[in-house]
Scaffold this motif. Structure first.
Motif, PDB file in Angstrom:
ATOM      1  N   ARG A  28      46.274  73.689  67.581  1.00 50.36           N
ATOM      2  CA  ARG A  28      44.944  74.005  67.067  1.00 50.36           C
ATOM      3  C   ARG A  28      43.828  73.178  67.700  1.00 50.36           C
ATOM      4  O   ARG A  28      42.759  73.042  67.122  1.00 50.36           O
ATOM      5  CB  ARG A  28      44.922  73.800  65.546  1.00 50.36           C
ATOM      6  N   GLY A  29      44.058  72.585  68.864  1.00 47.75           N
ATOM      7  CA  GLY A  29      43.011  71.843  69.538  1.00 47.75           C
ATOM      8  C   GLY A  29      41.889  72.755  69.990  1.00 47.75           C
ATOM      9  O   GLY A  29      42.023  73.988  70.028  1.00 47.75           O
ATOM     10  N   PRO A  30      40.736  72.176  70.354  1.00 46.18           N
ATOM     11  CA  PRO A  30      39.581  72.975  70.749  1.00 46.18           C
ATOM     12  C   PRO A  30      39.859  73.935  71.900  1.00 46.18           C
ATOM     13  O   PRO A  30      39.259  75.001  71.983  1.00 46.18           O
ATOM     14  CB  PRO A  30      38.553  71.910  71.164  1.00 46.18           C
ATOM     15  N   ASP A  31      40.794  73.579  72.795  1.00 48.01           N
ATOM     16  CA  ASP A  31      41.073  74.417  73.959  1.00 48.01           C
ATOM     17  C   ASP A  31      42.415  75.133  73.879  1.00 48.01           C
ATOM     18  O   ASP A  31      42.882  75.708  74.864  1.00 48.01           O
ATOM     19  CB  ASP A  31      41.044  73.556  75.235  1.00 48.01           C
ATOM     20  N   SER A  32      43.040  75.116  72.717  1.00 48.13           N
ATOM     21  CA  SER A  32      44.374  75.712  72.583  1.00 48.13           C
ATOM     22  C   SER A  32      44.278  77.227  72.417  1.00 48.13           C
ATOM     23  O   SER A  32      43.438  77.721  71.661  1.00 48.13           O
ATOM     24  CB  SER A  32      45.100  75.125  71.368  1.00 48.13           C
ATOM     25  N   PRO A  33      45.158  77.982  73.098  1.00 45.60           N
ATOM     26  CA  PRO A  33      45.180  79.432  72.905  1.00 45.60           C
ATOM     27  C   PRO A  33      45.802  79.774  71.551  1.00 45.60           C
ATOM     28  O   PRO A  33      46.534  78.965  70.980  1.00 45.60           O
ATOM     29  CB  PRO A  33      46.085  79.919  74.049  1.00 45.60           C
ATOM     30  N   PRO A  34      45.512  80.964  71.031  1.00 53.98           N
ATOM     31  CA  PRO A  34      46.119  81.366  69.753  1.00 53.98           C
ATOM     32  C   PRO A  34      47.638  81.436  69.883  1.00 53.98           C
ATOM     33  O   PRO A  34      48.159  81.928  70.886  1.00 53.98           O
ATOM     34  CB  PRO A  34      45.519  82.762  69.504  1.00 53.98           C
ATOM     35  N   ARG A  35      48.350  80.918  68.877  1.00 50.22           N
ATOM     36  CA  ARG A  35      49.812  80.956  68.904  1.00 50.22           C
ATOM     37  C   ARG A  35      50.327  81.437  67.547  1.00 50.22           C
ATOM     38  O   ARG A  35      49.730  81.177  66.511  1.00 50.22           O
ATOM     39  CB  ARG A  35      50.388  79.570  69.207  1.00 50.22           C
ATOM     40  N   ASN A  36      51.472  82.106  67.589  1.00 50.40           N
ATOM     41  CA  ASN A  36      52.113  82.589  66.366  1.00 50.40           C
ATOM     42  C   ASN A  36      53.528  82.048  66.305  1.00 50.40           C
ATOM     43  O   ASN A  36      54.472  82.709  66.754  1.00 50.40           O
ATOM     44  CB  ASN A  36      52.123  84.127  66.327  1.00 50.40           C
ATOM     45  N   PRO A  37      53.702  80.833  65.780  1.00 50.83           N
ATOM     46  CA  PRO A  37      55.040  80.244  65.733  1.00 50.83           C
ATOM     47  C   PRO A  37      55.976  81.040  64.833  1.00 50.83           C
ATOM     48  O   PRO A  37      55.550  81.658  63.852  1.00 50.83           O
ATOM     49  CB  PRO A  37      54.785  78.844  65.161  1.00 50.83           C
ATOM     50  N   MET A  38      57.252  81.023  65.183  1.00 51.45           N
ATOM     51  CA  MET A  38      58.249  81.734  64.405  1.00 51.45           C
ATOM     52  C   MET A  38      58.410  81.100  63.035  1.00 51.45           C
ATOM     53  O   MET A  38      58.385  79.886  62.893  1.00 51.45           O
ATOM     54  CB  MET A  38      59.581  81.718  65.159  1.00 51.45           C
ATOM     55  N   ALA A 207      45.544  60.348  63.114  1.00 57.43           N
ATOM     56  CA  ALA A 207      45.279  60.417  64.553  1.00 57.43           C
ATOM     57  C   ALA A 207      45.827  61.714  65.133  1.00 57.43           C
ATOM     58  O   ALA A 207      47.037  61.959  65.111  1.00 57.43           O
ATOM     59  CB  ALA A 207      45.909  59.227  65.271  1.00 57.43           C
ATOM     60  N   GLY A 208      44.928  62.560  65.617  1.00 52.27           N
ATOM     61  CA  GLY A 208      45.341  63.756  66.337  1.00 52.27           C
ATOM     62  C   GLY A 208      45.870  64.877  65.488  1.00 52.27           C
ATOM     63  O   GLY A 208      46.730  65.639  65.930  1.00 52.27           O
ATOM     64  N   SER A 209      45.363  65.034  64.281  1.00 51.64           N
ATOM     65  CA  SER A 209      45.798  66.139  63.427  1.00 51.64           C
ATOM     66  C   SER A 209      44.581  66.875  62.873  1.00 51.64           C
ATOM     67  O   SER A 209      43.634  66.245  62.389  1.00 51.64           O
ATOM     68  CB  SER A 209      46.653  65.633  62.258  1.00 51.64           C
ATOM     69  N   SER A 210      44.628  68.186  62.935  1.00 46.85           N
ATOM     70  CA  SER A 210      43.563  68.999  62.346  1.00 46.85           C
ATOM     71  C   SER A 210      43.731  69.121  60.837  1.00 46.85           C
ATOM     72  O   SER A 210      42.844  69.619  60.154  1.00 46.85           O
ATOM     73  CB  SER A 210      43.564  70.399  62.967  1.00 46.85           C
ATOM     74  N   LEU A 211      44.893  68.685  60.325  1.00 49.20           N
ATOM     75  CA  LEU A 211      45.202  68.713  58.889  1.00 49.20           C
ATOM     76  C   LEU A 211      45.113  70.133  58.321  1.00 49.20           C
ATOM     77  O   LEU A 211      44.829  70.331  57.149  1.00 49.20           O
ATOM     78  CB  LEU A 211      44.256  67.780  58.113  1.00 49.20           C
ATOM     79  N   THR A 212      45.401  71.109  59.181  1.00 49.51           N
ATOM     80  CA  THR A 212      45.310  72.505  58.746  1.00 49.51           C
ATOM     81  C   THR A 212      46.398  72.848  57.733  1.00 49.51           C
ATOM     82  O   THR A 212      46.156  73.601  56.791  1.00 49.51           O
ATOM     83  CB  THR A 212      45.409  73.445  59.965  1.00 49.51           C
ATOM     84  N   VAL A 213      47.595  72.305  57.932  1.00 50.00           N
ATOM     85  CA  VAL A 213      48.693  72.626  57.026  1.00 50.00           C
ATOM     86  C   VAL A 213      48.806  71.552  55.942  1.00 50.00           C
ATOM     87  O   VAL A 213      48.502  70.382  56.161  1.00 50.00           O
ATOM     88  CB  VAL A 213      50.030  72.759  57.782  1.00 50.00           C
ATOM     89  N   ARG A 235      39.797  65.210  67.896  1.00 48.80           N
ATOM     90  CA  ARG A 235      38.794  66.010  68.600  1.00 48.80           C
ATOM     91  C   ARG A 235      38.523  67.276  67.800  1.00 48.80           C
ATOM     92  O   ARG A 235      39.425  68.073  67.575  1.00 48.80           O
ATOM     93  CB  ARG A 235      39.285  66.385  70.005  1.00 48.80           C
ATOM     94  N   GLY A 236      37.296  67.460  67.355  1.00 43.70           N
ATOM     95  CA  GLY A 236      36.957  68.632  66.567  1.00 43.70           C
ATOM     96  C   GLY A 236      37.118  68.401  65.080  1.00 43.70           C
ATOM     97  O   GLY A 236      37.560  67.339  64.624  1.00 43.70           O
ATOM     98  N   GLU A 237      36.747  69.403  64.316  1.00 43.93           N
ATOM     99  CA  GLU A 237      36.788  69.313  62.860  1.00 43.93           C
ATOM    100  C   GLU A 237      38.221  69.312  62.343  1.00 43.93           C
ATOM    101  O   GLU A 237      39.135  69.816  62.989  1.00 43.93           O
ATOM    102  CB  GLU A 237      36.028  70.492  62.243  1.00 43.93           C
ATOM    103  N   THR A 238      38.393  68.734  61.154  1.00 41.32           N
ATOM    104  CA  THR A 238      39.680  68.795  60.472  1.00 41.32           C
ATOM    105  C   THR A 238      39.453  69.263  59.040  1.00 41.32           C
ATOM    106  O   THR A 238      38.332  69.221  58.524  1.00 41.32           O
ATOM    107  CB  THR A 238      40.403  67.427  60.433  1.00 41.32           C
ATOM    108  N   ARG A 239      40.523  69.660  58.414  1.00 46.26           N
ATOM    109  CA  ARG A 239      40.439  70.141  57.034  1.00 46.26           C
ATOM    110  C   ARG A 239      40.205  68.995  56.048  1.00 46.26           C
ATOM    111  O   ARG A 239      39.854  69.225  54.893  1.00 46.26           O
ATOM    112  CB  ARG A 239      41.740  70.878  56.693  1.00 46.26           C
ATOM    113  N   GLY A 240      40.372  67.757  56.528  1.00 49.12           N
ATOM    114  CA  GLY A 240      40.199  66.613  55.636  1.00 49.12           C
ATOM    115  C   GLY A 240      38.917  65.835  55.866  1.00 49.12           C
ATOM    116  O   GLY A 240      38.759  64.742  55.305  1.00 49.12           O
TER     117      GLY A 240
END
Length: 265
Positions: A28-38, A207-213, A235-240
């Motif tokens: 989920r970094g600013p430059d990461s492509p969309p991914r759909n993990p299994m 450090a280094g987590s978007s805290l999305t989950v 880098r970028g916003e986080t959920r926390g």
């Protein structure tokens, strides 16, 4: 950061952003492509999904095994050796914190280098399984060598129909990486141990987590609820962000290296 973290002890929560400088992409970094993990349900419920996963993992895990810790990992190990960091919780499965020298590490989402049987619960190394999969698929890695590496010891491969999957050599059961999948719960004892790390600390550093989950965000919420200061480095916003005492928008490697230099001289 030093003003908020104080003299410690500090608990640390890390995410994929700390490993990007080692060449491991994040979700989920600013430059990461969309991914759909299994998901866990897909893996255990459908052989085609399971075959697709193991084919991709057979290539991707080798990339993770070759990666080295970066300055961010080494800085946190140094801060632990100096007594400031007393416990580290990581959402990553790459074991780079341990390789860098950190000792009190909780691998919240498991480890890429271990495989378990869902029937008899025996654990084997990923290296041992690689030998078996290579014997079943002797030319596969070479045939798909030009691929994109994805997070969690995965690789982006379109066609995997011909890949042969290995079952447990002891009971014939289904093998699964010792990784917590999307849709699967983190083991309760592991969560409680991580909460204890946070409760024993005077501050929490993310450090280094978007805290999305929620598996990571819950520790930030817990710290904020109990009045423990929270520093978020990402880098970028986080959920926390709204729970943070201090938010630092920056890269983990340079910032953590500077932090370690300040604390250790």
């Amino acid at each position: 950061m030093v003003d908020v973290l104080g003299a410690g002890p500090v608990a640390v929560l890390t995410g994929a952003g700390i490993s990007t400088d080692s060449g491991i992409p994040d979700y989920r970094g600013p430059d990461s492509p969309p991914r759909n993990p299994m998901t866990y349900q897909q893996f255990v419920g459908d052989f085609a999904f399971r075959r697709h996963y193991w084919a991709r993992n057979h290539v991707g895990w080798r990339h993770i095994a070759r990666t080295e810790p970066n300055d961010g990992h080494r800085a946190l190990a140094k801060l632990e050796a100096e007594g400031l960091v007393t416990g580290l919780i990581t959402q990553n499965v790459d074991i780079l914190h341990e390789v860098a020298g950190s000792r009190r590490v909780i691998d919240l989402h498991g480890r890429y280098d271990r495989v378990i049987c869902l029937s008899c619960r025996r654990a084997i190394t990923r290296e041992h399984l690689a030998e078996r999969l290579t014997a079943l698929n002797p030319d596969y890695a070479a045939e798909v060598s030009d691929i994109e590496i994805a997070p969690d010891a995965d690789a982006v491969i379109a066609a995997t129909e011909g890949f042969q999957v290995a079952d447990c050599e002891y009971c014939g059961g289904m093998l699964k990486p010792d990784i917590v999948y999307f849709g699967e719960n983190v083991p309760k004892d592991r969560v409680l141990e991580a909460y204890a790390y946070v409760d024993q600390a005077e501050a929490l550093l993310v450090a280094g987590s978007s805290l999305t989950v929620m598996s990571g965000l819950r520790f930030v919420r817990h710290a904020a609820k109990t009045g423990t200061p929270v520093v978020i480095l990402n880098r970028g916003e986080t959920r926390g962000d709204d729970l943070a005492t201090l938010k630092v928008d920056g890269g983990c490697s340079p910032v953590l290296t500077s932090l370690a230099e300040i604390y250790t001289g």
